[in-house]
Structure formats: structure tokens, C-alpha cells
Design an enzyme around this catalytic site. Structure first.
Site, mmCIF file in Angstrom:
data_model
loop_
_atom_site.group_PDB
_atom_site.id
_atom_site.type_symbol
_atom_site.label_atom_id
_atom_site.label_comp_id
_atom_site.label_asym_id
_atom_site.label_seq_id
_atom_site.Cartn_x
_atom_site.Cartn_y
_atom_site.Cartn_z
ATOM 1 N N ASP A 352 61.518 21.134 66.273
ATOM 2 C CA ASP A 352 62.883 21.246 65.768
ATOM 3 C C ASP A 352 63.264 19.913 65.132
ATOM 4 O O ASP A 352 63.059 18.850 65.727
ATOM 5 C CB ASP A 352 63.848 21.610 66.898
ATOM 6 C CG ASP A 352 65.258 21.862 66.385
ATOM 7 O OD1 ASP A 352 65.546 23.003 66.038
ATOM 8 O OD2 ASP A 352 66.059 20.899 66.326
ATOM 9 N N ASP A 395 65.638 25.123 60.870
ATOM 10 C CA ASP A 395 64.804 23.913 60.861
ATOM 11 C C ASP A 395 63.794 23.931 62.001
ATOM 12 O O ASP A 395 63.396 22.890 62.509
ATOM 13 C CB ASP A 395 65.671 22.652 60.947
ATOM 14 C CG ASP A 395 66.540 22.614 62.198
ATOM 15 O OD1 ASP A 395 66.624 23.652 62.883
ATOM 16 O OD2 ASP A 395 67.125 21.561 62.484
#
Length: 479
Positions: A352, A395
Site C-alpha cells: 500500500d 494504491d
């Protein structure tokens, strides 16, 4: 209304073709990035050996009679072979005398391909063609081989010797010929131009004995996609493959290797969803006669449903071209089954981005999308050729590591990825910086029973890493 139904059929057919071609383009792009990354990794390996103080000392000083140093040097070469998956390394002096090798049974040039590699390696870094090994039928021996060679120069750029390294292309071909997402008839293949002919480099799915043997003429009528790719083109469309079958294909030229790459699927399989639509049109025609306009409109609406289903089954991320969650879970399930069967180690890295939301909110989604594309490219170039990168959305990215030797290798890769993503991104005159938090699940250490559980373990470890300071990794077994 029948004309409307027929028009809908034609329109949906074009949508299916367009969707399939987009999917094939995404696969071809991903495979070309893997090829570039693979050869970039080999280039780095060659530079590492070439610039080793052991190598230059061995060639600069009269140390051939020093048995102790020769043993140390051979041990150093063997470490390169073990760590970098190289078959053998040969060190020659400028005259072609073999002065060091990891192959204890060779005291001269192994074969003509090695001689050719030595001659070209005197000038610059060179990669040979891929060819079938003479020992391909011996168990545990590589089927396809190629050589990389490079000059070893002193501080005055004078030739001290030549390093020639032998690599197996088997793992490379297995990765390029991964049929996941390509159905029953689909495949990926590579070609290279030799004069007025195109030579297929890898074994072919529908003709496994053709690899390194089959050739087609540039002006021929079959195998048009691979001809287009090797001639320097990028494109897609309906074409004819090496069997003379009608196909949907995407082709790309790869400048770093001078190869053409093709991802394709048989036309009949690609348009199989149209069978249901065709049947719907036939039913619609009868219903029009019996029930009139109202009933026909309802059925016409049902005709478009296969298109929505087809789109929902897409397996490539539309922004980055990476595998999406659906394709990742297929790949991970297959890798986990293989690891259980062969008693090998695999790892899932759940990643992440740190700081991405701030950039996305401040500069807008267009900048955010460009940043995500750059991250996808860096991740693809940062892993080994046998590994896979996927984007789950937003993301969040996932990296699958296969065939790793131990946990130290896994954590080294995780650290390398974090350092790579920390480097500044230059996007539209902006200098952007982000970090990455990574959670790692390892099989068999963490005892995951299936792909879903392994991904959940890595996700949980990632949140632990993020909550404990960000921009570092955490193993699931540590939480």
C-alpha cells in the site's frame, strides 16, 4: 424490429472484438515489460561480475599459480551462479584461453555458441540467440540456452579478458508462455527476423516441436501478427496465425531484444459469447410475431447482457495493464497448488502506497493516475522474471514471489522495492515522493490453506507495518 436485433448483434460483436483486443494488448504489454526486466536483470548480473575486484585482480596479476586465490575466485563465481540462476560462468583471457570456470569438466570452449559469444564479448555486452541445448533430453538439464558476454577492461580501457555466462531460458519461456487469461486456444509467442524470414523462438502451444525450428517468410500469408511485430510495429486486429487459423491478436516490437511478441486467441473462442446472442435473436424473431413490440423490447434488452458479463470478466487492470484481483487470484491459486505439490516456497507481498492520497487530493486524479502507472512500471522492473505484479485497485498492489530460496531473499526483495519506490517521481514538472508499506505472507511458514487466506495474511501484515511507522515491511509471522 428484426433489423434492430440484427443491428444489435453486429454492434455487440464489434464490442466483444474490441474488448478482447484490449485484453490482448494489455497482456502483450505486460509480457514485453517482463522481457525488458529480465534482460535488464541479466545486464546487472554481468556488470556485477565484470566489475568484481576478484575478477580484475585475477586477470591483472599473475595469480594463476596461486592455488589458494584460484579457489577463492572459483568460490566467488559459484556464488554468482547460485544467487543469479546462471548455469555456468567462463572467464577467458584476450586470446581465448579459458582461465577460470564454474564448470569443472570444461577446459576449453564448451561449443561454437560460446566461441561466438566470446568474440562478440570482446567489444561490448552481447546476448546470443536462444537455441535448443544438445543436452535438452537429459533429465534436469536446460532445454533452451543462451549466452551473455562482456569485456573486462582495466582503468585504461584495455581488454583484460572476457566473461561469458550461460543462462537457461526455460523459466523465461515458462513465464512468457503463461496462458492464464488466454482461454483454451490462446498463447503468447516470440519471433525474430533473420533476413527474409521470421524464426519462432519459443515452443508453440499448438505445435510444441516447432520452437527454434519453424520459419515463415516475411511476405507470406500466414503468421502475420508475428511478422508485423518483428518488423517494428505495435498493433492489434483480426489476422491469420502460423496454423492458418483466423485469430484475434495483439503484437508488439521489443527494441531491447529486436523481437516481436504476439498475444492471440482463436476467433471462434473469442466470439463464443455471440452464440447466446444469436439464439436470443432467433427467439426474438418468433416473439415479435406472437407478442408484438412490448415483448420484443424486453428480449432485445436481454441481448445486451452478455456484453456486460464479458466486461465484468476482464482480467487486466485498465489503468496499468497489470493483472487485476480476479486474474491475481487465479495465478496465486495455481502457484500455491504447485508449491504444495513440489514442496517449494512462495510469498505474497501486499503493498500500500504511503502518501499517495495526499498527492492525489492536491494535484488531481490525472497526476495520481500517472503516478500509479509509474509505480506499476517500477514494480515490474524491480522483481525477478519469475515473479508477478498485480494491482488490486486504488494504491494497492500485490507481488507474488515464486521459487524463493529462503526468507532472507524475500526480505531483500521487499527492501529493494521500498527503496525503488522511494526515489523521486518526475511527473508533469512535479517532483513527487511516496513511500510503501508491505505485508508479507509466506507459504509454507504461515500455513495458508488457500489463495484468499494467504492474501488476507499479507493484508493484515501490511496494516501492521503501516500502523507502526510506514515505509517498511512486516512478516505475518511477526504479528
Amino acid at each position: 424490429m428484426l433489423l434492430i436485433a440484427l443491428y444489435s448483434y453486429h454492434n455487440i460483436k464489434q464490442q466483444i472484438i474490441s474488448s478482447q483486443l484490449s485484453h490482448l494488448q494489455a497482456i502483450a504489454k505486460l509480457k514485453s515489460l517482463q522481457i525488458d526486466s529480465y534482460y535488464k536483470e541479466i545486464t546487472n548480473d554481468m556488470h556485477l561480475i565484470q566489475n568484481s575486484p576478484y575478477t580484475k585482480y585475477f586477470l591483472t596479476f599473475d595469480s594463476i599459480g596461486d592455488i589458494h586465490f584460484e579457489q577463492l575466485f572459483r568460490e566467488q563465481l559459484n556464488e554468482y551462479v547460485y544467487d543469479n540462476e546462471i548455469n555456468n560462468i567462463y572467464i577467458f583471457d584476450p586470446k581465448g584461453n579459458l582461465i577460470a570456470s564454474t564448470d569443472k569438466n570444461v577446459h576449453f570452449f564448451p561449443n561454437s555458441h560460446c566461441i561466438n559469444a566470446f568474440e562478440k564479448g570482446k567489444i561490448s555486452l552481447n546476448f546470443s540467440d536462444i537455441y535448443r541445448s544438445k543436452m535438452a533430453d537429459i533429465p534436469m538439464k536446460s532445454t533452451y540456452i543462451f549466452y551473455a558476454s562482456s569485456p573486462i577492461l582495466d582503468s585504461n580501457h584495455q581488454l583484460l579478458g572476457v566473461i561469458v555466462a550461460e543462462f537457461s531460458a526455460d523459466t523465461f519461456f515458462n513465464e512468457i508462455q503463461d496462458y492464464t487469461g488466454l482461454g483454451v486456444t490462446g498463447e503468447t509467442l516470440l519471433g525474430k527476423r533473420l533476413g527474409n524470414e521470421i524464426v519462432f523462438l519459443n515452443p508453440l502451444r499448438h505445435d510444441p516441436n516447432a520452437g527454434m525450428k519453424r520459419k515463415v517468410k516475411i511476405n507470406g500469408t500466414i503468421a502475420r501478427p508475428v511478422i508485423m511485430g518483428t518488423m517494428g510495429n505495435i498493433g492489434d486486429g483480426v489476422s491469420i496465425d502460423y496454423r492458418g487459423e483466423k485469430i484475434l491478436a495483439a503484437w508488439r516490437y521489443i527494441p531491447s531484444t529486436d523481437w516481436g511478441l504476439v498475444a492471440k486467441i482463436d476467433y471462434k473462442e473469442a466470439l463464443k459469447p455471440l452464440e447466446a446472442i444469436r439464439n436470443s435473436i432467433i427467439i426474438t424473431s418468433f416473439v415479435l410475431l406472437l407478442f408484438g413490440l412490448v415483448a420484443s423490447l424486453k428480449i432485445a434488452n436481454s441481448i445486451t447482457q452478455p456484453v456486460d458479463m464479458l466486461e465484468s470478466e476482464a482480467r487486466a487492470d485498465s489503468l496499468t495493464g497489470l493483472p487485476n484481483r480476479k486474474l491475481l487470484m487465479e495465478i496465486l491459486s495455481q502457484a500455491l497448488d504447485k508449491a504444495k505439490e513440489n514442496h517449494t516456497v512462495i510469498a505474497v507481498l501486499f503493498l500500500d502506497l504511503d502518501g499517495f492520497k495526499i498527492i492525489n487530493d492536491r494535484y488531481g486524479h490525472d497526476i495520481g493516475d500517472l503516478l500509479l502507472k509509474s509505480v506499476a512500471l517500477r514494480l515490474t522492473n524491480s522483481i525477478r522474471q519469475s515473479d508477478r505484479v498485480a494491482r488490486l485497485g486504488g494504491d494497492e498492489f500485490v507481488i507474488l514471489l515464486s521459487g524463493v530460496q529462503n526468507n532472507l531473499t524475500i526480505t531483500k526483495i521487499a527492501n529493494h522495492i521500498i527503496r525503488t519506490l522511494n526515489e523521486t517521481y518526475a511527473i508533469n514538472n512535479l517532483s513527487l515522493t511516496i513511500g510503501a508499506s508491505i505485508g508479507i505472507s509466506i507459504y509454507p511458514d504461515d500455513n495458508a490453506e488457500n489463495a484468499d487466506e494467504m492474501l488476507r495474511q499479507a493484508d493484515k501484515a501490511m496494516y501492521t507495518a503501516k500502523n507502526s511507522g510506514k515505509n517498511h515491511y512486516r512478516l505475518f509471522e511477526q504479528i
